[in-house]
Scaffold this active site. Sequence first.
Site, short mmCIF file in Angstrom:
data_model
loop_
_atom_site.label_atom_id
_atom_site.label_comp_id
_atom_site.label_asym_id
_atom_site.label_seq_id
_atom_site.Cartn_x
_atom_site.Cartn_y
_atom_site.Cartn_z
N ASP A 1 0.41 -3.55 -7.68
CA ASP A 1 -0.62 -2.68 -8.27
C ASP A 1 -0.99 -3.08 -9.69
O ASP A 1 -1.36 -2.23 -10.50
CB ASP A 1 -0.17 -1.20 -8.26
CG ASP A 1 0.27 -0.76 -6.88
OD1 ASP A 1 -0.40 -1.14 -5.91
OD2 ASP A 1 1.30 -0.06 -6.78
N GLY B 1 -6.67 -7.44 -7.52
CA GLY B 1 -7.95 -7.48 -6.81
C GLY B 1 -9.10 -7.80 -7.74
O GLY B 1 -9.93 -8.65 -7.46
N LYS B 2 -9.09 -7.15 -8.89
CA LYS B 2 -10.17 -7.36 -9.85
C LYS B 2 -10.13 -8.77 -10.42
O LYS B 2 -11.16 -9.43 -10.56
CB LYS B 2 -10.04 -6.32 -10.98
CG LYS B 2 -11.03 -6.55 -12.07
CD LYS B 2 -10.95 -5.51 -13.15
CE LYS B 2 -11.66 -6.05 -14.38
NZ LYS B 2 -11.80 -5.07 -15.41
N GLY C 1 -3.30 -3.07 -1.26
CA GLY C 1 -4.59 -2.40 -1.42
C GLY C 1 -5.22 -2.95 -2.68
O GLY C 1 -4.83 -2.59 -3.78
N HIS C 2 -6.15 -3.88 -2.52
CA HIS C 2 -6.76 -4.52 -3.68
C HIS C 2 -8.14 -3.91 -3.94
O HIS C 2 -9.03 -4.00 -3.11
CB HIS C 2 -6.85 -6.04 -3.46
CG HIS C 2 -5.49 -6.68 -3.43
ND1 HIS C 2 -5.27 -7.99 -3.05
CD2 HIS C 2 -4.28 -6.19 -3.76
CE1 HIS C 2 -3.98 -8.25 -3.15
NE2 HIS C 2 -3.35 -7.18 -3.57
N ARG D 1 12.58 -14.76 15.52
CA ARG D 1 11.92 -15.69 16.44
C ARG D 1 11.46 -15.06 17.74
O ARG D 1 11.46 -15.68 18.79
CB ARG D 1 12.82 -16.91 16.69
CG ARG D 1 12.97 -17.74 15.42
CD ARG D 1 14.13 -18.64 15.43
NE ARG D 1 15.37 -17.90 15.36
CZ ARG D 1 16.58 -18.45 15.33
NH1 ARG D 1 16.69 -19.75 15.37
NH2 ARG D 1 17.66 -17.70 15.26
N ALA E 1 -3.58 2.67 -3.72
CA ALA E 1 -4.84 2.35 -3.06
C ALA E 1 -4.67 2.38 -1.54
O ALA E 1 -5.63 2.57 -0.81
CB ALA E 1 -5.33 0.97 -3.51
N GLY F 1 -2.27 6.45 -1.26
CA GLY F 1 -2.66 7.59 -2.11
C GLY F 1 -1.49 8.21 -2.86
O GLY F 1 -1.64 9.18 -3.59
N SER G 1 -7.98 -7.18 -19.27
CA SER G 1 -8.91 -6.28 -18.61
C SER G 1 -8.91 -4.95 -19.35
O SER G 1 -7.86 -4.40 -19.66
CB SER G 1 -8.48 -6.15 -17.15
OG SER G 1 -9.10 -5.04 -16.57
P1 IMP Z 1 6.56 -2.14 2.73
O1 IMP Z 1 5.94 -3.36 2.15
O2 IMP Z 1 5.56 -1.21 3.37
O3 IMP Z 1 7.71 -2.46 3.63
O4 IMP Z 1 7.20 -1.30 1.52
C1 IMP Z 1 8.32 -1.76 0.77
C2 IMP Z 1 8.20 -1.40 -0.69
O5 IMP Z 1 7.14 -2.13 -1.28
C3 IMP Z 1 7.88 0.07 -0.96
O6 IMP Z 1 8.50 0.46 -2.16
C4 IMP Z 1 6.37 0.07 -1.16
O7 IMP Z 1 5.93 1.16 -1.94
C5 IMP Z 1 6.20 -1.26 -1.88
N1 IMP Z 1 4.87 -1.83 -1.69
C6 IMP Z 1 4.40 -2.45 -0.59
N2 IMP Z 1 3.14 -2.88 -0.79
C7 IMP Z 1 2.82 -2.54 -2.04
C8 IMP Z 1 1.65 -2.76 -2.85
O8 IMP Z 1 0.66 -3.37 -2.44
N3 IMP Z 1 1.71 -2.26 -4.11
C9 IMP Z 1 2.81 -1.64 -4.61
N4 IMP Z 1 3.92 -1.42 -3.90
C10 IMP Z 1 3.93 -1.88 -2.62
#
Ligand code: IMP
Length: 430
Positions: free
Chosen positions: A14, A18-19, A41-42, A144, A300, A303, A414
């Site tokens: 986060d 993305g930006k 979520g970008h 695998r 993103a 929520g 930014s």
């Molecule tokens: P998972 O990737 O859904 O298995 O989540 C594992 C950990 O990574 C959790 O703490 C999520 O909140 C964190 N996480 C996964 N994707 C993101 C992201 O895009 N931004 C921030 N935290 C993420």
Amino acid sequence: MAKAVVIIGAQWGDEGKGKVVDILTEQADMVVRFQGGNNAGHTVITGSEKFIFHLIPSGILHQGKTCVIGDGVVVDPEVLLKEIGVLKAKGIFRPEDLIVSKDAHLIMPYHKKLDLARERLRGKARIGTTGRGIGPAYEDKVARCGIKCADLLDEGEFRAKLKANLLEKNHYITTILHEEGFEIHEIYHSYMTFAAALGPHIKNASKFVYDSMQAGKKVLFEGAQGTLLDIDHGTYPYVTSSSTIAGGACTGSGIGPTRIDSVIGISKAYATRVGEGPFPTELSGAEADKLREQGNEYGATTGRPRRCGWFDAVALRYAARVNGLDGLVITKLDVLDNTEKINICTGYKYNGKVLDEFPTEVSVLSNCEPVYEVMEGWLSPTNGAKNLKKLPAKAQKYLKRLEELAGVPVVMVSVGANRNDAIMIKNPFK
Ligand code: IMP
């Protein structure tokens, strides 16, 4: 002139990648995602419109730039088709610009069920996953028994692999998790429908990227999540299941390390984390709420409100080391515009000693007390500044200090959510 630039998150995700990718795509011919899936979520704000991409590289908003979903990504085909649908509805989807690696693994309905059920079973020890089936999909890849995008193009192969998986998964889901299992024909039919729509995009992505690089094209590798969520180098087990560090750009796209010219880390001017796990500089109460509201720190993808805290230079130095950063982008500087005293964590106190190296052991990291350096806030707007000199002197000083502590030059800053709210100091492609 750099031809291959890797963008990675230097914190817990986060960071505003993305930006940055959106801005740098102007200089590139191609954008490649190399790990993760729709846990990412970008967000890109282009004037009046806001886009959130989970799978398609954020570069898709630029005409004529090829977007590649690389070998190391896990693909939920339903989510990908929805994203394509949104772009089509806005008239900005060009099918020839999207390539999905035949070697990328598929997220299957049972992965999502397993992800959610395991989190429930973990109770207080939960990881706080996004519930998108990411972990279980990577587990199958490593075990695998995963199903790849290429299998979508071969009905017989797909059915046989699905059957073998369901035999095991249904047993586990019904007897251990006490939940309902899956019918083979339901998954088969829905995935064959996805196959018909995605088929034309499924290609040998690694060869495509390599050939394009040989032909002199410029490539931006777009990381998802962040360094401290890396499966090997993050705060395990509170991590995601892929290689989020710069090295992942090579394994996840099939491009050799000698072909990468530059690695840029993205970090906010403060820190956030979503999900569980240690976060030494975390704030609570009104201070955290202020950062969360001013920075709009809500996930993103899910929520969820993000945990907020001060900038952690110990973590950033670690990110600089494991990624080999040669440039740093500081995002959301404007969020600190109204902060009187800004803390920077320069060390961790643990068992009476000051550590200056980032400990990845959760038991150590959870018991570290941050050592802070306090800086004067600039208390004036940074938004609208088009070059460094236009920033308040105290904001310049803050950036200089972050640069010193990280040991990496700041190449971009930014100062707002919009595409244009950015100060380019050194273009990584030039
Ligand atoms: P998972 O990737 O859904 O298995 O989540 C594992 C950990 O990574 C959790 O703490 C999520 O909140 C964190 N996480 C996964 N994707 C993101 C992201 O895009 N931004 C921030 N935290 C993420």
